[in-house]
Design a protein around this motif. Structure first.
Motif, PDB file in Angstrom:
ATOM      1  N   GLN A  58     -35.790  13.620  45.762  1.00 27.84           N
ATOM      2  CA  GLN A  58     -36.853  14.478  46.318  1.00 27.84           C
ATOM      3  C   GLN A  58     -36.721  15.806  46.234  1.00 27.84           C
ATOM      4  OE1 GLN A  58     -37.625  12.961  50.345  1.00 27.84           O
ATOM      5  NE2 GLN A  58     -37.228  10.905  49.941  1.00 27.84           N
ATOM      6  N   GLU A  59     -37.741  16.505  46.669  1.00 28.28           N
ATOM      7  CA  GLU A  59     -37.671  17.937  46.713  1.00 28.28           C
ATOM      8  C   GLU A  59     -36.894  18.610  47.771  1.00 28.28           C
ATOM      9  OE1 GLU A  59     -40.547  21.746  47.587  1.00 28.28           O
ATOM     10  OE2 GLU A  59     -41.145  20.360  46.062  1.00 28.28           O
ATOM     11  N   MET A  60     -35.971  19.357  47.508  1.00 26.07           N
ATOM     12  CA  MET A  60     -35.144  19.965  48.596  1.00 26.07           C
ATOM     13  C   MET A  60     -34.922  21.434  48.351  1.00 26.07           C
ATOM     14  SD  MET A  60     -31.294  18.689  48.095  1.00 26.07           S
ATOM     15  CE  MET A  60     -30.793  19.705  49.272  1.00 26.07           C
ATOM     16  N   GLU A  61     -34.202  22.176  49.248  1.00 24.46           N
ATOM     17  CA  GLU A  61     -33.915  23.555  48.986  1.00 24.46           C
ATOM     18  C   GLU A  61     -32.440  23.581  49.797  1.00 24.46           C
ATOM     19  OE1 GLU A  61     -36.891  26.463  50.350  1.00 24.46           O
ATOM     20  OE2 GLU A  61     -38.527  25.608  49.043  1.00 24.46           O
ATOM     21  N   ILE A  62     -31.740  24.439  48.888  1.00 23.82           N
ATOM     22  CA  ILE A  62     -30.377  24.834  49.414  1.00 23.82           C
ATOM     23  C   ILE A  62     -30.214  26.191  49.683  1.00 23.82           C
ATOM     24  CG2 ILE A  62     -29.574  25.054  46.837  1.00 23.82           C
ATOM     25  CD1 ILE A  62     -27.106  23.372  48.161  1.00 23.82           C
ATOM     26  N   HIS A  63     -29.617  26.683  50.660  1.00 27.52           N
ATOM     27  CA  HIS A  63     -29.435  28.024  50.873  1.00 27.52           C
ATOM     28  C   HIS A  63     -28.040  28.572  50.054  1.00 27.52           C
ATOM     29  CE1 HIS A  63     -28.989  31.820  53.231  1.00 27.52           C
ATOM     30  NE2 HIS A  63     -30.360  31.696  53.208  1.00 27.52           N
ATOM     31  N   SER A  64     -28.545  29.386  49.155  1.00 29.45           N
ATOM     32  CA  SER A  64     -27.257  29.832  48.339  1.00 29.45           C
ATOM     33  C   SER A  64     -27.713  31.361  47.855  1.00 29.45           C
ATOM     34  CB  SER A  64     -27.168  28.952  47.213  1.00 29.45           C
ATOM     35  OG  SER A  64     -26.511  29.568  46.135  1.00 29.45           O
ATOM     36  N   LEU A  65     -26.705  31.971  47.939  1.00 26.16           N
ATOM     37  CA  LEU A  65     -26.709  33.572  47.385  1.00 26.16           C
ATOM     38  C   LEU A  65     -28.051  34.230  48.450  1.00 26.16           C
ATOM     39  CD1 LEU A  65     -26.711  33.020  43.666  1.00 26.16           C
ATOM     40  CD2 LEU A  65     -24.944  33.630  45.248  1.00 26.16           C
ATOM     41  N   ASN A  66     -27.806  33.901  49.642  1.00 28.83           N
ATOM     42  CA  ASN A  66     -28.595  34.482  50.698  1.00 28.83           C
ATOM     43  C   ASN A  66     -30.266  34.201  50.444  1.00 28.83           C
ATOM     44  OD1 ASN A  66     -26.769  35.654  52.173  1.00 28.83           O
ATOM     45  ND2 ASN A  66     -26.619  37.452  50.638  1.00 28.83           N
ATOM     46  N   ARG A  67     -30.602  33.295  49.935  1.00 28.00           N
ATOM     47  CA  ARG A  67     -31.888  32.733  49.683  1.00 28.00           C
ATOM     48  C   ARG A  67     -32.100  31.368  49.461  1.00 28.00           C
ATOM     49  NH1 ARG A  67     -34.202  32.212  44.086  1.00 28.00           N
ATOM     50  NH2 ARG A  67     -32.525  32.412  42.642  1.00 28.00           N
ATOM     51  N   TRP A  68     -33.294  30.678  49.527  1.00 28.81           N
ATOM     52  CA  TRP A  68     -33.592  29.162  49.646  1.00 28.81           C
ATOM     53  C   TRP A  68     -33.864  28.827  47.966  1.00 28.81           C
ATOM     54  CZ3 TRP A  68     -32.104  26.001  52.886  1.00 28.81           C
ATOM     55  CH2 TRP A  68     -32.204  26.161  54.359  1.00 28.81           C
ATOM     56  N   ARG A  69     -33.197  28.086  47.449  1.00 32.86           N
ATOM     57  CA  ARG A  69     -33.348  27.626  46.081  1.00 32.86           C
ATOM     58  C   ARG A  69     -33.800  26.089  46.117  1.00 32.86           C
ATOM     59  NH1 ARG A  69     -27.984  29.042  43.109  1.00 32.86           N
ATOM     60  NH2 ARG A  69     -29.143  28.436  41.503  1.00 32.86           N
ATOM     61  N   LYS A  70     -35.144  26.180  45.239  1.00 27.67           N
ATOM     62  CA  LYS A  70     -35.891  24.692  45.374  1.00 27.67           C
ATOM     63  C   LYS A  70     -35.045  23.802  44.103  1.00 27.67           C
ATOM     64  CE  LYS A  70     -40.179  24.868  45.651  1.00 27.67           C
ATOM     65  NZ  LYS A  70     -41.534  25.104  45.323  1.00 27.67           N
ATOM     66  N   GLY A  71     -34.731  22.520  44.359  1.00 31.32           N
ATOM     67  CA  GLY A  71     -34.350  21.737  43.480  1.00 31.32           C
ATOM     68  C   GLY A  71     -34.621  20.159  43.799  1.00 31.32           C
ATOM     69  N   ILE A  72     -34.108  19.319  42.987  1.00 30.05           N
ATOM     70  CA  ILE A  72     -34.409  17.854  43.265  1.00 30.05           C
ATOM     71  C   ILE A  72     -32.991  17.311  43.440  1.00 30.05           C
ATOM     72  CG2 ILE A  72     -35.020  15.839  42.274  1.00 30.05           C
ATOM     73  CD1 ILE A  72     -37.326  17.512  43.002  1.00 30.05           C
ATOM     74  N   SER A  99     -33.808  23.899  38.613  1.00 36.03           N
ATOM     75  CA  SER A  99     -34.256  24.901  37.490  1.00 36.03           C
ATOM     76  C   SER A  99     -33.581  24.448  36.127  1.00 36.03           C
ATOM     77  CB  SER A  99     -34.269  26.388  37.568  1.00 36.03           C
ATOM     78  OG  SER A  99     -35.286  26.785  38.564  1.00 36.03           O
ATOM     79  N   GLY A 100     -33.309  23.119  36.087  1.00 35.77           N
ATOM     80  CA  GLY A 100     -32.623  22.559  34.750  1.00 35.77           C
ATOM     81  C   GLY A 100     -31.073  22.742  34.844  1.00 35.77           C
ATOM     82  N   SER A 101     -30.372  23.550  36.143  1.00 41.44           N
ATOM     83  CA  SER A 101     -29.041  23.367  35.846  1.00 41.44           C
ATOM     84  C   SER A 101     -28.569  22.609  37.152  1.00 41.44           C
ATOM     85  CB  SER A 101     -28.510  24.994  35.840  1.00 41.44           C
ATOM     86  OG  SER A 101     -28.859  25.694  37.267  1.00 41.44           O
ATOM     87  N   ILE A 102     -27.311  22.210  37.075  1.00 40.01           N
ATOM     88  CA  ILE A 102     -26.884  21.346  38.264  1.00 40.01           C
ATOM     89  C   ILE A 102     -26.064  22.155  39.042  1.00 40.01           C
ATOM     90  CG2 ILE A 102     -25.387  19.379  38.807  1.00 40.01           C
ATOM     91  CD1 ILE A 102     -28.048  18.650  37.076  1.00 40.01           C
ATOM     92  N   HIS A 103     -26.335  22.098  40.333  1.00 42.16           N
ATOM     93  CA  HIS A 103     -25.712  22.654  41.626  1.00 42.16           C
ATOM     94  C   HIS A 103     -25.037  21.443  42.394  1.00 42.16           C
ATOM     95  CE1 HIS A 103     -24.926  25.571  44.572  1.00 42.16           C
ATOM     96  NE2 HIS A 103     -25.149  24.547  45.484  1.00 42.16           N
ATOM     97  N   PHE A 104     -23.553  21.757  42.505  1.00 42.82           N
ATOM     98  CA  PHE A 104     -22.897  20.790  43.527  1.00 42.82           C
ATOM     99  C   PHE A 104     -22.837  21.151  44.880  1.00 42.82           C
ATOM    100  CE2 PHE A 104     -21.396  20.287  39.059  1.00 42.82           C
ATOM    101  CZ  PHE A 104     -21.343  18.987  38.867  1.00 42.82           C
ATOM    102  N   LEU A 105     -23.250  20.214  45.683  1.00 41.39           N
ATOM    103  CA  LEU A 105     -23.387  20.503  47.046  1.00 41.39           C
ATOM    104  C   LEU A 105     -21.801  20.749  47.683  1.00 41.39           C
ATOM    105  CD1 LEU A 105     -25.887  17.840  48.514  1.00 41.39           C
ATOM    106  CD2 LEU A 105     -26.209  20.544  48.257  1.00 41.39           C
ATOM    107  N   LYS A 106     -21.715  21.778  48.714  1.00 40.23           N
ATOM    108  CA  LYS A 106     -20.562  22.013  49.339  1.00 40.23           C
ATOM    109  C   LYS A 106     -20.747  21.605  50.820  1.00 40.23           C
ATOM    110  CE  LYS A 106     -20.480  26.379  47.747  1.00 40.23           C
ATOM    111  NZ  LYS A 106     -21.682  26.368  47.162  1.00 40.23           N
ATOM    112  N   HIS A 107     -19.504  21.065  51.546  1.00 41.85           N
ATOM    113  CA  HIS A 107     -19.275  20.481  52.701  1.00 41.85           C
ATOM    114  C   HIS A 107     -19.960  21.805  53.535  1.00 41.85           C
ATOM    115  CE1 HIS A 107     -17.586  18.352  56.052  1.00 41.85           C
ATOM    116  NE2 HIS A 107     -17.256  19.398  56.481  1.00 41.85           N
TER     117      HIS A 107
END
Length: 187
Positions: free
Chosen positions: A48-62, A72-80
């Protein structure tokens, strides 16, 4: 208005997201809703679509498995304790109704609803009579919706007549007694 304009109007609605944080507990990702403080397995929101707050902004991803997010085609790993927000789903009957409205009626409905401090994501009930008339040449009836923005309730009756000329009439009624009527006629 094309589908891109419709999508943008829907995308920027208020209360479109469930906000919270994620925590890695016992080898599982848990989502904590900041409003209700409810905890749920993050896996419930896979793909599902979600957004993660990273680098002082919301970044959209799946959301992917194992705490990964495709941004945007790159993999981000969630942190605690990462702050995230997950896009809410519209009530299915309302989503179908919005698809069936003409561009003008769609715009009038959403902008009027927003002017009354409600979002389409505040919908808690929708009866879409149009779904039962798909094969009919002449269509008329009433669709009923209830919206709750946690301060007020809004009931919307959508009277429609689709024939040689199309008529959409939206009657908005707040629990305070305030009423608004918007009518769209087209040929």
């Amino acid at each position: 208005m094309n589908n891109q304009h419709r999508s943008k109007l829907i995308e920027f609605q208020t209360r479109a997201f469930t906000k919270g944080t994620v925590e890695y507990i016992n080898n599982q990702w848990i989502f904590f809703d900041e409003e209700t403080e409810d905890a749920s397995m993050l896996d419930e929101y896979l793909h599902q679509e979600m957004e993660i707050h990273s680098l002082n902004r919301w970044r959209k991803g799946i959301l992917l498995e194992d705490g990964k997010v495709n941004i945007s085609g790159s993999i981000h790993f969630l942190k605690h304790e990462d702050p995230i927000r997950i896009r809410k789903h519209l009530v299915f009957a309302l989503e179908e109704l919005l698809d069936d409205l003409s561009d003008d009626s769609f715009y009038q409905f959403i902008t009027t609803l927003n002017s009354m401090k409600f979002s389409i994501y505040d919908c808690i009930y929708c009866y879409n009579h149009l779904t039962f008339l798909k094969d009919e040449k002449r269509k008329s009836g009433v669709n009923m919706m209830i919206f709750d923005n946690e301060e007020d309730l809004c009931s919307v009756n959508h009277h429609f007549i689709y024939n040689e000329k199309n008529t959409d009439r939206f009657e908005f009624t707040l629990n305070t007694g305030k009423r608004m009527i918007v009518e769209k006629l087209s040929s």
